[in-house]
Design an enzyme around this catalytic site. Structure first.
Site, PDB file in Angstrom:
ATOM      1  CD  GLU A 163     -57.736 -13.987 -27.710  1.00 18.54           C
ATOM      2  OE1 GLU A 163     -57.986 -13.103 -26.829  1.00 18.54           O
ATOM      3  OE2 GLU A 163     -57.276 -13.497 -28.602  1.00 18.54           O
ATOM      4  CG  HIS A 223     -55.655 -11.259 -23.352  1.00 20.12           C
ATOM      5  ND1 HIS A 223     -54.794 -10.439 -23.129  1.00 20.12           N
ATOM      6  CD2 HIS A 223     -55.515 -11.456 -24.708  1.00 20.12           C
ATOM      7  CE1 HIS A 223     -53.947  -9.882 -24.484  1.00 20.12           C
ATOM      8  NE2 HIS A 223     -54.552 -10.696 -25.362  1.00 20.12           N
ATOM      9  CG  HIS A 271     -59.374 -10.458 -15.672  1.00 23.81           C
ATOM     10  ND1 HIS A 271     -60.578 -10.968 -15.611  1.00 23.81           N
ATOM     11  CD2 HIS A 271     -59.500  -9.099 -15.146  1.00 23.81           C
ATOM     12  CE1 HIS A 271     -61.450 -10.077 -15.155  1.00 23.81           C
ATOM     13  NE2 HIS A 271     -60.779  -8.941 -14.481  1.00 23.81           N
TER      14      HIS A 271
END
Length: 233
Positions: free
Chosen positions: A107, A110, A114
């Protein structure tokens, strides 16, 4: 009379298109369940919790502004780019297992995507409102196309194609996040070589669910195209 799911009482031959996806989905679900469960029982040598691993990775990448929250559910972990928040399920947040630290690192992958403006992630995010709309109405139009003919079926298929595109774009996003996760775990010394291989197994198994979803969507689209083509003959 056109039967979307079969001829009279017979089986629609286009349903055969979905069989590989069904079989692969069953395999993927078994693989992710067995692998994550296995490594939930294997504690990492450093004893870091998923939350500690996530905070360490985020801070080491200058992402101190990204918050970490615990959410309910099993493997409901995700990164929310709208609020810059990594959300971890309870087993992952407090857990010290290989599965816990691997999922937490994924996670964070991610979040790093971003922050770095990873193009496939941005493209997928741009597709979200389109997919939210198309997924709600595409099957309604397809059903109307089965019943009323006209152009409903074709329009429904076009809208459904947006969901297929979303599933396809998701693949590089998820695989890249897993790759970033392994790099972070290794570079920060959170895992040793053996644990790194175990983490890779967990994340590879989890990725199979996305492959299964993409395969199912693609084959469902091909099936709908076959039905529409047959109906027009």
């Amino acid at each position: 009379m056109f039967y979307p799911y079969g001829y009279g009482y017979g089986l629609d031959p286009t349903i055969m298109i979905l069989i590989p996806a069904i079989l692969f989905t069953i395999y993927a679900q078994f693989k992710v369940s067995s692998t994550t469960s296995k490594y939930l029982r294997v504690n990492s040598s450093k004893g870091y919790t998923g939350e500690q691993v996530a905070r360490t990775i985020l801070n080491s990448n200058g992402l101190n502004n990204v918050s970490i929250e615990m959410v309910t559910g099993h493997l409901t972990d995700h990164y929310d780019p709208r609020s810059n928040t990594v959300r971890l399920s309870q087993d992952i947040y407090y857990g010290t297992s290989i599965t816990s630290i691997s999922v937490a690192a994924h996670e964070c992958g991610h979040a790093i995507q971003h922050a770095k403006g990873y193009v496939p992630l941005n493209f997928r995010s741009a597709l979200v409102p389109i997919v939210n709309f198309s997924s709600n109405i595409s099957w309604l139009l397809i059903a109307l196309g089965f019943i009323m003919r006209g152009s409903f079926l074709e329009i429904g298929i076009i809208l459904f194609a947006a969901s297929v595109l979303f599933q396809i774009v998701t693949l590089p996003v998820e695989f890249n996040a897993s790759s970033r996760a392994i790099v972070q775990l290794n570079n920060l010394g959170i895992v040793d070589k053996r644990e790194s291989n175990q983490s890779r197994k967990v994340l590879t198994a989890a990725a199979l669910t996305y492959v299964a979803a993409a395969l199912t969507s693609v084959l469902q689209l091909l099936r709908l195209l076959a039905i529409a083509n047959r109906d027009n003959d």
